[in-house]
Design a protein around this motif. Structure first.
Motif, PDB file in Angstrom:
ATOM      1  N   ASN A 116     120.741   7.947 118.424  1.00 25.83           N
ATOM      2  CA  ASN A 116     120.663   6.683 117.690  1.00 25.83           C
ATOM      3  C   ASN A 116     119.804   6.856 116.443  1.00 25.83           C
ATOM      4  N   ALA A 117     120.020   7.940 115.736  1.00 29.60           N
ATOM      5  CA  ALA A 117     119.194   8.253 114.560  1.00 29.60           C
ATOM      6  C   ALA A 117     119.257   7.145 113.516  1.00 29.60           C
ATOM      7  N   GLU A 118     120.435   6.550 113.318  1.00 30.33           N
ATOM      8  CA  GLU A 118     120.556   5.499 112.308  1.00 30.33           C
ATOM      9  C   GLU A 118     119.710   4.290 112.671  1.00 30.33           C
ATOM     10  N   LYS A 119     119.625   3.968 113.965  1.00 28.51           N
ATOM     11  CA  LYS A 119     118.793   2.836 114.391  1.00 28.51           C
ATOM     12  C   LYS A 119     117.309   3.177 114.271  1.00 28.51           C
ATOM     13  N   ALA A 120     116.945   4.407 114.589  1.00 23.96           N
ATOM     14  CA  ALA A 120     115.558   4.847 114.442  1.00 23.96           C
ATOM     15  C   ALA A 120     115.145   4.789 112.967  1.00 23.96           C
ATOM     16  N   HIS A 121     116.031   5.248 112.078  1.00 27.18           N
ATOM     17  CA  HIS A 121     115.741   5.172 110.639  1.00 27.18           C
ATOM     18  C   HIS A 121     115.616   3.715 110.193  1.00 27.18           C
TER      19      HIS A 121
END
Length: 153
Positions: A116-121
């Protein structure tokens, strides 16, 4: 309805989430760096932080940066700031990021960040703008994500 926004004057240059093997799981740079510069910097920073003992101080000077790091479970949260920043406020920010990730991902782990890299960013971008911490309230940070998740269902 009046909202008070307090900008914490802290110039964050980058934030890295790295596992115990030294693999970068999330990297956010707030100033432009070429891929080569990022790769070299990450390699040096990760090596410096991972080789330290648990009893060592969590602050390191590196080039023009002050590195502040903290390990949570299998992840190291490493923040590079300008040299004159207050280390304890950076540690408090790291803790706030971890608590916010925990609230959203329900006990965050390395896989949550990887998949979920996009949510973490997005969470980091809600908390930091132009290197300054602009929001530390977990509910305010997560509200747009919760709304987007609700809209997808």
């Amino acid at each position: 309805l009046c909202t008070l926004l307090i900008v914490i004057d802290m110039t964050i240059q980058f934030l890295l989430l790295v596992n115990k093997q030294g693999q970068t799981r999330l990297a956010q740079y707030l100033n432009f760096m070429t891929i080569e510069e990022r790769t070299a910097l990450e390699g040096e920073v990760v090596r410096k932080c991972l080789q330290r003992r648990e009893s060592d101080c969590s602050f390191i000077e590196h080039l023009q940066y002050k590195l502040v790091y903290r390990r949570y479970a299998s992840l190291f949260f490493i923040v590079g700031v300008d040299g004159d920043e207050n280390e304890l406020s950076v540690l408090e920010f790291i803790h706030c990021v971890v608590e916010t990730f925990d609230k959203y991902f329900e006990n965050v782990c390395e896989l949550d960040v990887m998949f979920n890299a996009e949510k973490a960013h997005f969470i980091l971008e809600e908390m930091v703008s132009n290197g300054n911490v602009v929001e530390t309230n977990k509910m305010n940070v997560l509200q747009p994500l919760v709304l987007m998740d609700k809209d997808r269902k």
